[in-house]
Design an enzyme around this catalytic site. Structure first.
Site, PDB file in Angstrom:
ATOM      1  N   GLY A   1       0.729  -1.080   0.011  1.00 14.71           N
ATOM      2  CA  GLY A   1      -0.107   0.214   0.072  1.00 14.71           C
ATOM      3  C   GLY A   1       0.894   1.360  -0.049  1.00 14.71           C
ATOM      4  O   GLY A   1       0.256   2.380  -0.139  1.00 14.71           O
ATOM      5  N   ALA A   2       2.059   1.135   0.141  1.00 11.87           N
ATOM      6  CA  ALA A   2       3.014   2.319   0.154  1.00 11.87           C
ATOM      7  C   ALA A   2       3.127   2.846  -1.269  1.00 11.87           C
ATOM      8  O   ALA A   2       3.108   2.036  -2.142  1.00 11.87           O
ATOM      9  CB  ALA A   2       4.225   1.956   0.851  1.00 11.87           C
TER      10      ALA A   2
ATOM     11  N   PRO B   1       8.215   6.813  -5.078  1.00 13.71           N
ATOM     12  CA  PRO B   1       8.364   7.541  -6.196  1.00 13.71           C
ATOM     13  C   PRO B   1       8.901   6.938  -7.076  1.00 13.71           C
ATOM     14  O   PRO B   1      10.114   6.006  -6.955  1.00 13.71           O
ATOM     15  CB  PRO B   1       9.058   8.700  -5.556  1.00 13.71           C
ATOM     16  CG  PRO B   1       8.749   8.699  -4.101  1.00 13.71           C
ATOM     17  CD  PRO B   1       8.544   7.349  -3.668  1.00 13.71           C
TER      18      PRO B   1
ATOM     19  N   LEU C   1      11.123   8.072  -9.433  1.00 15.90           N
ATOM     20  CA  LEU C   1      12.521   8.401  -9.584  1.00 15.90           C
ATOM     21  C   LEU C   1      13.116   8.666  -8.123  1.00 15.90           C
ATOM     22  O   LEU C   1      12.435   9.370  -7.267  1.00 15.90           O
ATOM     23  CB  LEU C   1      12.322   9.931 -10.341  1.00 15.90           C
ATOM     24  CG  LEU C   1      13.712  10.574 -10.684  1.00 15.90           C
ATOM     25  CD1 LEU C   1      14.752   9.550 -11.561  1.00 15.90           C
ATOM     26  CD2 LEU C   1      13.686  11.867 -11.287  1.00 15.90           C
ATOM     27  N   GLY C   2      14.430   8.249  -8.334  1.00 10.04           N
ATOM     28  CA  GLY C   2      15.063   8.318  -6.924  1.00 10.04           C
ATOM     29  C   GLY C   2      16.405   8.716  -7.347  1.00 10.04           C
ATOM     30  O   GLY C   2      16.996   8.520  -8.574  1.00 10.04           O
ATOM     31  N   LEU C   3      17.242   9.092  -6.142  1.00 10.30           N
ATOM     32  CA  LEU C   3      18.624   9.015  -6.472  1.00 10.30           C
ATOM     33  C   LEU C   3      19.462   7.958  -5.816  1.00 10.30           C
ATOM     34  O   LEU C   3      19.360   7.750  -4.665  1.00 10.30           O
ATOM     35  CB  LEU C   3      19.089  10.381  -5.467  1.00 10.30           C
ATOM     36  CG  LEU C   3      20.677  10.814  -5.660  1.00 10.30           C
ATOM     37  CD1 LEU C   3      21.022  11.318  -6.695  1.00 10.30           C
ATOM     38  CD2 LEU C   3      20.909  11.718  -4.471  1.00 10.30           C
ATOM     39  N   GLY C   4      20.169   7.309  -6.822  1.00  8.23           N
ATOM     40  CA  GLY C   4      20.920   6.157  -6.577  1.00  8.23           C
ATOM     41  C   GLY C   4      22.048   6.568  -5.950  1.00  8.23           C
ATOM     42  O   GLY C   4      22.935   7.795  -6.395  1.00  8.23           O
TER      43      GLY C   4
ATOM     44  N   ASP D   1      17.893   6.240  -2.356  1.00 13.26           N
ATOM     45  CA  ASP D   1      18.457   4.631  -2.665  1.00 13.26           C
ATOM     46  C   ASP D   1      20.096   4.381  -1.704  1.00 13.26           C
ATOM     47  O   ASP D   1      20.799   4.956  -2.409  1.00 13.26           O
ATOM     48  CB  ASP D   1      18.420   4.001  -3.853  1.00 13.26           C
ATOM     49  CG  ASP D   1      18.439   2.540  -3.793  1.00 13.26           C
ATOM     50  OD1 ASP D   1      17.696   1.818  -3.367  1.00 13.26           O
ATOM     51  OD2 ASP D   1      20.042   2.070  -3.936  1.00 13.26           O
TER      52      ASP D   1
ATOM     53  N   TYR E   1      27.788   0.314   0.555  1.00 10.30           N
ATOM     54  CA  TYR E   1      28.149   1.603  -0.406  1.00 10.30           C
ATOM     55  C   TYR E   1      29.108   2.322   0.497  1.00 10.30           C
ATOM     56  O   TYR E   1      29.617   3.347   0.151  1.00 10.30           O
ATOM     57  CB  TYR E   1      26.854   2.355  -0.785  1.00 10.30           C
ATOM     58  CG  TYR E   1      26.065   2.027  -1.685  1.00 10.30           C
ATOM     59  CD1 TYR E   1      26.482   0.734  -2.356  1.00 10.30           C
ATOM     60  CD2 TYR E   1      24.777   2.296  -2.181  1.00 10.30           C
ATOM     61  CE1 TYR E   1      25.490  -0.032  -3.172  1.00 10.30           C
ATOM     62  CE2 TYR E   1      23.999   1.848  -2.774  1.00 10.30           C
ATOM     63  CZ  TYR E   1      24.295   0.602  -3.502  1.00 10.30           C
ATOM     64  OH  TYR E   1      23.180  -0.039  -4.447  1.00 10.30           O
TER      65      TYR E   1
ATOM     66  N   LYS F   1      19.930  -1.696   2.095  1.00 10.56           N
ATOM     67  CA  LYS F   1      19.749  -3.210   1.769  1.00 10.56           C
ATOM     68  C   LYS F   1      21.137  -3.753   2.889  1.00 10.56           C
ATOM     69  O   LYS F   1      21.976  -3.239   3.601  1.00 10.56           O
ATOM     70  CB  LYS F   1      20.801  -2.983   0.365  1.00 10.56           C
ATOM     71  CG  LYS F   1      19.973  -2.261  -0.600  1.00 10.56           C
ATOM     72  CD  LYS F   1      20.679  -2.485  -2.051  1.00 10.56           C
ATOM     73  CE  LYS F   1      20.009  -1.139  -3.019  1.00 10.56           C
ATOM     74  NZ  LYS F   1      20.515  -0.055  -2.617  1.00 10.56           N
TER      75      LYS F   1
ATOM     76  N   HIS G   1      20.634  -7.689  -0.294  1.00  5.80           N
ATOM     77  CA  HIS G   1      21.379  -7.021  -1.577  1.00  5.80           C
ATOM     78  C   HIS G   1      21.609  -8.181  -2.457  1.00  5.80           C
ATOM     79  O   HIS G   1      21.388  -7.544  -3.790  1.00  5.80           O
ATOM     80  CB  HIS G   1      22.619  -6.606  -1.050  1.00  5.80           C
ATOM     81  CG  HIS G   1      23.053  -5.382  -1.775  1.00  5.80           C
ATOM     82  ND1 HIS G   1      23.940  -4.132  -1.200  1.00  5.80           N
ATOM     83  CD2 HIS G   1      23.069  -5.074  -3.080  1.00  5.80           C
ATOM     84  CE1 HIS G   1      24.079  -3.170  -2.196  1.00  5.80           C
ATOM     85  NE2 HIS G   1      23.671  -3.870  -3.315  1.00  5.80           N
TER      86      HIS G   1
END
Length: 276
Positions: free
Chosen positions: A11-12, A15, A17-20, A45, A50, A78, A111
């Site tokens: 239900g969430a 968006p 478009l996201g920023l990686g 994200d 990372y 992740k 991941h």
């Protein structure tokens, strides 16, 4: 800025478009997040592996309750390969929450489907004397059950996977209480993944595509002679027709297929361009 979203099976609203933040180097990724949020991005994200969640968290702390509310954001992290033992899942999540300066994640992904032995937080890729990964005998279904418990506690809103194939996802579907909300993997005009995408969408599992612009900075890409997607003449001709860059065409290619795209960049002009 594209304000579209996809509705997850929880239900969430996620968006499109996201920023990686993969390969977001220290000293630049925090500023990139701030530029993105100022530009209207509401999806970031992240990942333990990372090695930049602390800097991202500092940027989020500056913007939350000044520029935006936490509930307006969609934040993903992740679970790394070394933390797939069920007793380590909570610890990994808590580390990411602490570094990101948030109380919960909107999405937490496994991941990769294979686990490697935990040899300490300073050794994320343990290898033997021959340079091979030291794999661990851990079933990702057991990892999944540990993640389900964290959803029940309200620490995560949705859970999913990354880089899982159809057989592996089916394995989880047949042995879960909470089905995966998302599978994240690489897809772009050179790697369309049509069969995978059609299959996951048919199971009501949303798809996030990382590297929607290709992976020219992937380790070994130059040495192996990988083609550079953004130099493709067809993309350039389409871009010329519509007054868009090849990157914008690639992002639109993903979004028009009903997917979520998370292009990575730390260059302010590109972050802004990717949103237009």
């Amino acid at each position: 800025m594209d304000s579209q979203s996809v509705k997850l099976n929880t239900g969430a609203e996620m968006p499109v478009l996201g920023l990686g933040t993969w390969l977001g180097t220290p000293g630049t990724v925090g500023d990139a997040v701030k530029v993105a949020l100022d530009q209207g991005y509401r999806h970031i994200d992240c990942a333990y592996r990372y090695n930049n969640e602390q800097e991202i968290g500092q940027a989020l702390a500056e913007k939350i309750d000044t520029v935006i509310k936490r509930k307006e954001l969609f934040i993903t992290s992740k679970l790394w390969l070394t933390m797939m033992e069920p007793k380590l899942v909570r610890q990994s999540l808590q580390m990411s929450l602490r570094k990101l300066n948030v109380d919960y994640l909107d999405l937490f992904l496994i991941h990769w489907p294979h686990a490697v032995e935990f040899r300490g937080h300073d050794n994320p890729t343990p290898k033997d004397q021959r340079g091979n990964f030291i794999f661990a005998d851990i079933d990702y279904k057991d990892t999944w059950r540990a993640m389900e418990e964290l959803v029940d506690e309200g620490l995560i809103k949705s859970i999913g996977v990354s880089n899982f194939n159809t057989i592996q996802v089916d394995d989880i579907l047949q042995n879960c209480s909470i089905k995966p909300a998302v599978n994240q993997f690489e897809a772009h005009p050179y790697m369309t993944c049509n069969r995978w995408i059609d299959y996951f969408l048919s199971k009501d599992i949303s798809v996030t595509v990382h590297s929607p612009l290709g992976s020219p900075n992937r380790p070994g890409a130059v040495e192996l002679g990988y083609p550079i997607l953004l130099n493709d003449p067809v993309l350039k001709s389409i871009g010329d027709k519509y007054g868009k860059s090849p990157a914008q065409i690639c992002i639109r290619f993903a979004i028009q297929r009903g997917l979520v795209a998370i292009p990575k960049s730390t260059t302010p002009s590109r972050i802004i361009e990717n949103s237009q």
